[in-house]
Design an enzyme around this catalytic site. Structure first.
Site, short mmCIF file in Angstrom:
data_model
loop_
_atom_site.label_atom_id
_atom_site.label_comp_id
_atom_site.label_asym_id
_atom_site.label_seq_id
_atom_site.Cartn_x
_atom_site.Cartn_y
_atom_site.Cartn_z
CD GLN A 261 -38.83 63.02 47.58
OE1 GLN A 261 -37.72 63.24 48.06
NE2 GLN A 261 -39.65 63.98 47.24
CD GLN B 37 -50.60 55.51 38.70
OE1 GLN B 37 -50.28 56.42 37.92
NE2 GLN B 37 -51.51 54.62 38.39
N GLY C 38 -5.25 53.55 46.52
CA GLY C 38 -6.60 53.03 46.77
C GLY C 38 -6.97 52.05 45.68
CB SER C 39 -8.63 52.52 42.39
OG SER C 39 -9.79 53.08 42.92
CG LEU D 53 -4.99 46.19 49.11
CD1 LEU D 53 -3.67 45.47 48.84
CD2 LEU D 53 -6.09 45.63 48.20
N GLY E 111 -41.04 61.75 53.22
CA GLY E 111 -41.05 63.22 53.25
C GLY E 111 -40.09 63.73 54.32
CD GLU F 45 -14.98 43.85 50.13
OE1 GLU F 45 -14.43 43.14 49.27
OE2 GLU F 45 -14.91 43.62 51.35
N GLY F 46 -13.41 47.66 46.16
CA GLY F 46 -13.21 48.04 44.77
C GLY F 46 -14.37 48.91 44.33
C1 LIG Z 1 -15.54 53.11 55.28
C2 LIG Z 1 -14.45 52.47 54.47
C3 LIG Z 1 -13.99 51.21 54.82
C4 LIG Z 1 -12.95 50.60 54.10
N1 LIG Z 1 -12.43 49.42 54.52
C5 LIG Z 1 -11.29 48.95 53.93
C6 LIG Z 1 -10.59 47.82 54.47
O1 LIG Z 1 -11.03 47.20 55.46
N2 LIG Z 1 -9.42 47.43 53.90
C7 LIG Z 1 -8.89 48.08 52.83
O2 LIG Z 1 -7.81 47.70 52.37
N3 LIG Z 1 -9.53 49.16 52.28
C8 LIG Z 1 -10.70 49.60 52.81
N4 LIG Z 1 -11.34 50.71 52.28
C9 LIG Z 1 -10.74 51.38 51.14
C10 LIG Z 1 -11.55 51.31 49.86
O3 LIG Z 1 -11.46 50.02 49.32
C11 LIG Z 1 -11.02 52.42 48.94
O4 LIG Z 1 -11.56 53.64 49.44
C12 LIG Z 1 -11.39 52.22 47.50
O5 LIG Z 1 -10.69 51.11 47.00
C13 LIG Z 1 -11.06 53.45 46.66
O6 LIG Z 1 -9.79 53.94 46.90
P1 LIG Z 1 -9.59 55.52 47.19
O7 LIG Z 1 -10.54 55.86 48.27
O8 LIG Z 1 -8.17 55.80 47.38
O9 LIG Z 1 -10.12 56.22 45.86
P2 LIG Z 1 -9.28 56.44 44.50
O10 LIG Z 1 -8.64 55.17 44.07
O11 LIG Z 1 -8.42 57.64 44.65
O12 LIG Z 1 -10.47 56.77 43.50
C14 LIG Z 1 -11.10 58.05 43.42
C15 LIG Z 1 -12.15 57.99 42.30
O13 LIG Z 1 -11.49 57.72 41.04
C16 LIG Z 1 -12.06 56.56 40.46
N5 LIG Z 1 -11.03 55.82 39.72
C17 LIG Z 1 -9.80 55.42 40.17
N6 LIG Z 1 -9.15 54.73 39.20
C18 LIG Z 1 -10.01 54.67 38.15
C19 LIG Z 1 -9.94 54.09 36.84
N7 LIG Z 1 -8.86 53.40 36.44
N8 LIG Z 1 -11.00 54.23 36.02
C20 LIG Z 1 -12.11 54.92 36.42
N9 LIG Z 1 -12.23 55.50 37.63
C21 LIG Z 1 -11.20 55.37 38.48
C22 LIG Z 1 -12.63 55.76 41.62
O14 LIG Z 1 -13.62 54.85 41.20
C23 LIG Z 1 -13.16 56.86 42.52
O15 LIG Z 1 -14.43 57.26 42.07
C24 LIG Z 1 -12.41 51.28 52.97
C25 LIG Z 1 -12.91 52.54 52.60
C26 LIG Z 1 -13.89 53.14 53.35
C27 LIG Z 1 -14.35 54.53 52.96
#
Ligand SMILES: Cc1cc2nc3c(=O)[nH]c(=O)nc-3n(C[C@H](O)[C@H](O)[C@H](O)COP(=O)(O)OP(=O)(O)OC[C@H]3O[C@@H](n4cnc5c(N)ncnc54)[C@H](O)[C@@H]3O)c2cc1C
Length: 381
Positions: free
Chosen positions: A339, A281, A135-136, A129, A342, A366-367
């Site tokens: 931690q 503790q 990404g997001s 995807l 150590g 996964e979002g």
């Molecule tokens: C090791 C790894 C494995 C993965 N495997 C898969 C896979 O198998 N298939 C697949 O499709 N994807 C996969 N992903 C992708 C993953 O789902 C995305 O990295 C994730 O959805 C975030 O997208 P981005 O990295 O482009 O970050 P961005 O979307 O650019 O986000 C950057 C930052 O901005 C924040 N942000 C973005 N929009 C908003 C908003 N509206 N409000 C508040 N904060 C926001 C985000 O939370 C994040 O902190 C994988 C990623 C990694 C690192």
């Protein structure tokens, strides 16, 4: 105010199976963990082991060769494996992630073509995807699919795709109507002309799971490879992720419990100032807090899984809440576990620095947790 929904019970068969999976993980997977992390090497032997033990059949119904044991059992298994190795837990998680679109929306022909060979572990899928600029927000997707007779021609580059180069097929999401921002889900077999494995990432954690960019350069697939309806790909993706983010939550609980158990055992043995450090503790309260947080995370996870199994209303919100809480717990608990050890927590001779590195991804994929908080807050209105 929301009505209190039903509780869950874990069947005895699930607990027995979990104990067996835990034993396999401790005896067969744990001894490989440091090495596969260091070499960033996909553990084909572990994949074979999980297949032989029918563990890769957990995400599938009986009619397609699976165990038919549901979401809670699947995620209890993910947790058991993640206690010793988060990368190996991901082998099982991706088996669900990359086939759930077919299970939920695919034609009977697609189900019969792909699911039984994944249930045996012969085949492994990927879920494609994310893209470099999307990404997001999958709405920014550039990959496109154009109809040509009874075929579709897919062009684009995906990003961050787990199982890159390992998968036998990719669930590829592509824009099919740019004007109306509509996408469609396709199955693309890895041996189709025009498909290639692009850049692979060097990662902080889950290093034994290859992640990278699959490239689709005019790949042709037949109409039969469309999953669900043309133009409804976003629904396919969202329904899939609503369920599979429980896998990330289970992976997180496993990491947190594995780190807690290790730190507890270490603190019993390590002596300073003439006594075991767990008699201070400052250390024993830390261990208690780690155990409390992990147990609370597990309760939320199991409840969310039970809601998914029952198809209960509100399960989406619970799935998001479990994902956020469990992953934040894994991060906090592993930092504390390091931690407790150590300096020994900081070196590769001990597993805790790996667990801390592995925990981070559960807050991102996964979002992201920010996106989950957005989903949860919207559900409160
Ligand atoms: C090791 C790894 C494995 C993965 N495997 C898969 C896979 O198998 N298939 C697949 O499709 N994807 C996969 N992903 C992708 C993953 O789902 C995305 O990295 C994730 O959805 C975030 O997208 P981005 O990295 O482009 O970050 P961005 O979307 O650019 O986000 C950057 C930052 O901005 C924040 N942000 C973005 N929009 C908003 C908003 N509206 N409000 C508040 N904060 C926001 C985000 O939370 C994040 O902190 C994988 C990623 C990694 C690192």
């Amino acid at each position: 105010m929301e009505a209190i929904s039903d509780v869950y019970t874990v069947p005895h068969e699930h607990l027995d199976l979990c104990a067996t999976i835990g034993q396999i993980a401790r005896e067969k997977i744990a001894p490989r963990s440091a090495e596969i992390d260091e070499r960033a090497e996909y553990p084909w032997d572990v994949r074979k082991l999980l297949a032989e033990q029918d563990i890769l059949g957990l995400p599938f119904p009986i009619e397609y060769g699976g165990t038919g044991t549901g979401t809670l059992m699947l995620n209890m298994a993910v947790e058991e494996i993640a206690k010793v190795d988060a990368s190996c837990a991901l082998i099982l998680m991706v088996q669900e992630l990359g086939t759930l679109p077919i299970q939920l929306f695919g034609s009977e022909e697609l189900k019969e073509r792909f699911l039984p060979r994944c249930a045996t572990g012969e085949w492994s899928p990927a879920f494609a995807l994310s893209e470099p600029e999307a990404g997001s927000d999958p709405g920014g997707m550039q990959t496109s699919a154009v109809k040509d007779g009874d075929e579709w021609v897919i062009t684009g580059t995906k990003n961050w795709i787990s199982n890159l180069g390992i998968a036998d097929f990719y669930i590829c999401f592509a824009v099919t109507d740019r004007e109306n921002r509509r996408m469609t889900a396709f199955v693309v077999e890895a041996d189709r002309q025009g498909f290639s494995v692009g850049k692979l990432e060097h990662k902080l954690g889950i290093r034994a799971s290859p992640t990278g960019q699959p490239v689709f350069d005019g790949v042709r697939v037949p109409d039969a490879n469309v999953i669900g309806e043309v133009g409804k790909g976003l629904s396919v993706a969202l329904a899939t992720l609503e369920r599979t983010r429980l896998g990330a939550a289970a992976q997180a609980v496993g990491i947190a419990q594995g780190a807690t158990d290790y730190a507890v055992a270490y603190a019993r043995e390590r002596r300073q100032f003439g006594k075991p450090i767990n008699e201070f503790q400052g250390i024993s309260f830390k261990l208690a807090d780690m155990e409390i947080r992990t147990a609370a995370a597990r309760e939320l996870l199991y409840k969310a899984c039970a809601m998914a199994d029952r198809g209960e209303p509100g399960r989406g919100k619970y799935s998001s809440m479990a994902k956020v809480f469990c992953s934040d717990t894994a991060m906090a608990v592993t930092v504390e576990a390091v931690q407790v050890l150590g300096g020994y927590g900081y070196v590769k001779e001990y597993p805790l620095e790996r667990m801390m590195r592995d925990a981070k991804i559960t807050q991102i994929y996964e979002g992201t947790n920010e996106i989950q908080r957005l989903v949860i807050s919207r559900a409160l209105k």
